[in-house]
Scaffold this motif. Structure first.
Motif, PDB file in Angstrom:
ATOM      1  N   UNK A  33      59.831  -4.547  55.865  1.00 52.01           N
ATOM      2  CA  UNK A  33      60.258  -3.441  54.824  1.00 52.01           C
ATOM      3  C   UNK A  33      59.496  -2.063  55.358  1.00 52.01           C
ATOM      4  N   UNK A  34      58.178  -2.211  55.099  1.00 56.51           N
ATOM      5  CA  UNK A  34      57.276  -1.003  55.431  1.00 56.51           C
ATOM      6  C   UNK A  34      58.091  -0.196  56.896  1.00 56.51           C
ATOM      7  N   UNK A  79      60.736 -15.073  55.335  1.00 58.02           N
ATOM      8  CA  UNK A  79      61.573 -14.809  54.126  1.00 58.02           C
ATOM      9  C   UNK A  79      62.282 -13.310  54.601  1.00 58.02           C
ATOM     10  N   UNK A  80      63.546 -13.246  53.905  1.00 60.88           N
ATOM     11  CA  UNK A  80      64.361 -12.371  54.270  1.00 60.88           C
ATOM     12  C   UNK A  80      64.540 -11.395  53.000  1.00 60.88           C
ATOM     13  N   UNK A  81      64.075 -10.022  53.328  1.00 61.20           N
ATOM     14  CA  UNK A  81      64.199  -8.992  52.242  1.00 61.20           C
ATOM     15  C   UNK A  81      65.603  -8.641  51.899  1.00 61.20           C
ATOM     16  N   UNK A 109      59.619 -11.163  45.730  1.00 55.62           N
ATOM     17  CA  UNK A 109      59.858  -9.625  45.566  1.00 55.62           C
ATOM     18  C   UNK A 109      59.022  -8.816  46.104  1.00 55.62           C
ATOM     19  N   UNK A 110      59.546  -7.506  46.458  1.00 58.44           N
ATOM     20  CA  UNK A 110      58.580  -6.490  47.057  1.00 58.44           C
ATOM     21  C   UNK A 110      59.137  -5.092  46.296  1.00 58.44           C
ATOM     22  N   UNK A 111      58.354  -4.104  46.293  1.00 54.21           N
ATOM     23  CA  UNK A 111      58.613  -2.989  45.802  1.00 54.21           C
ATOM     24  C   UNK A 111      58.051  -1.872  46.631  1.00 54.21           C
ATOM     25  N   UNK A 112      58.670  -0.584  46.750  1.00 52.13           N
ATOM     26  CA  UNK A 112      58.170   0.593  47.665  1.00 52.13           C
ATOM     27  C   UNK A 112      58.045   1.668  46.655  1.00 52.13           C
TER      28      UNK A 112
END
Length: 205
Positions: A33-34, A79-81, A109-112
């Motif tokens: 993601x980054x 894992x797939x975002x 889950x992930x947040x930016x």
């Protein structure tokens, strides 16, 4: 969120994804993601991603998996975002997370978010009001701007990746399991339904 990232002030370091206390699948997803958001540049709104088990995604949504270049050979232990739409730019991410819960087939889950970080000596001068604090940080001559990607899973794993705008280089990304504890706590709560403020929850898909 008054949460100063736990990073050294003398410059970013290379993330250590091989640390024994880090879930490699989560770390890989966060770093993916980054890299994705870094390619789009700075001054972007907050973003939210569901993290789904890649093997299950391939089995349940073969057409979608094929469009994403996923197959059985690449699905094991990863894992797939999946980016989520519908976040309002007028609502702080931290407030939005207090209203969100995920269906059972979402593993994590992930947040930016992009934030200003001030040196420790400025802490005593930061206003209590969140809006005033944000304005103070944005105008501070010693501020540093960074992008944070924080991720959590239902199993309790966490991982973060940070990139300073002043060190905008793929080799200068800071990585660690607990760099932004307050944001990680909010993300974990969306996966465990531990919302304590009485807000109506919005299921994500």
């Amino acid at each position: 969120m008054n949460d100063q990232p736990h990073v050294e002030q003398d410059g970013p370091e290379t993330p250590r994804v091989g640390d024994l206390d880090v879930d490699p699948a989560l770390a890989a997803a966060v770093l993916e993601i980054e890299q994705h958001v870094a390619a789009e540049g700075w001054d972007r709104p907050a973003r939210l991603f569901a993290l789904v088990d890649t093997k299950q995604l391939v089995e349940r949504e073969p057409a979608l998996a094929a469009a994403m270049g996923l197959d059985d050979a690449t699905s094991q232990g990863s894992l797939t975002p999946v980016e989520q739409d519908g976040l309002s730019a007028s609502v702080p991410l931290e407030r939005a997370l207090e209203t969100i819960s995920w269906p059972a087939d979402v593993t994590g889950c992930a947040a930016v978010v992009e934030r200003f970080v001030l040196p420790p000596e400025a802490d005593g001068d930061i206003p209590e009001d969140p809006a005033e604090a944000a304005a103070y940080a944005a105008a501070h001559p010693a501020r540093q701007e960074l992008r944070m990607v924080a991720g959590a899973t239902r199993a309790g794993a966490t991982y973060c990746a940070m990139r300073f705008r002043s060190h905008d280089d793929d080799t200068k990304v800071v990585g660690g399991a607990d760099l932004v504890p307050a944001l990680l706590e909010l993300l974990t709560a969306t996966l465990t339904d531990e919302h304590g403020d009485g807000h109506e929850e919005n299921d994500r898909t």
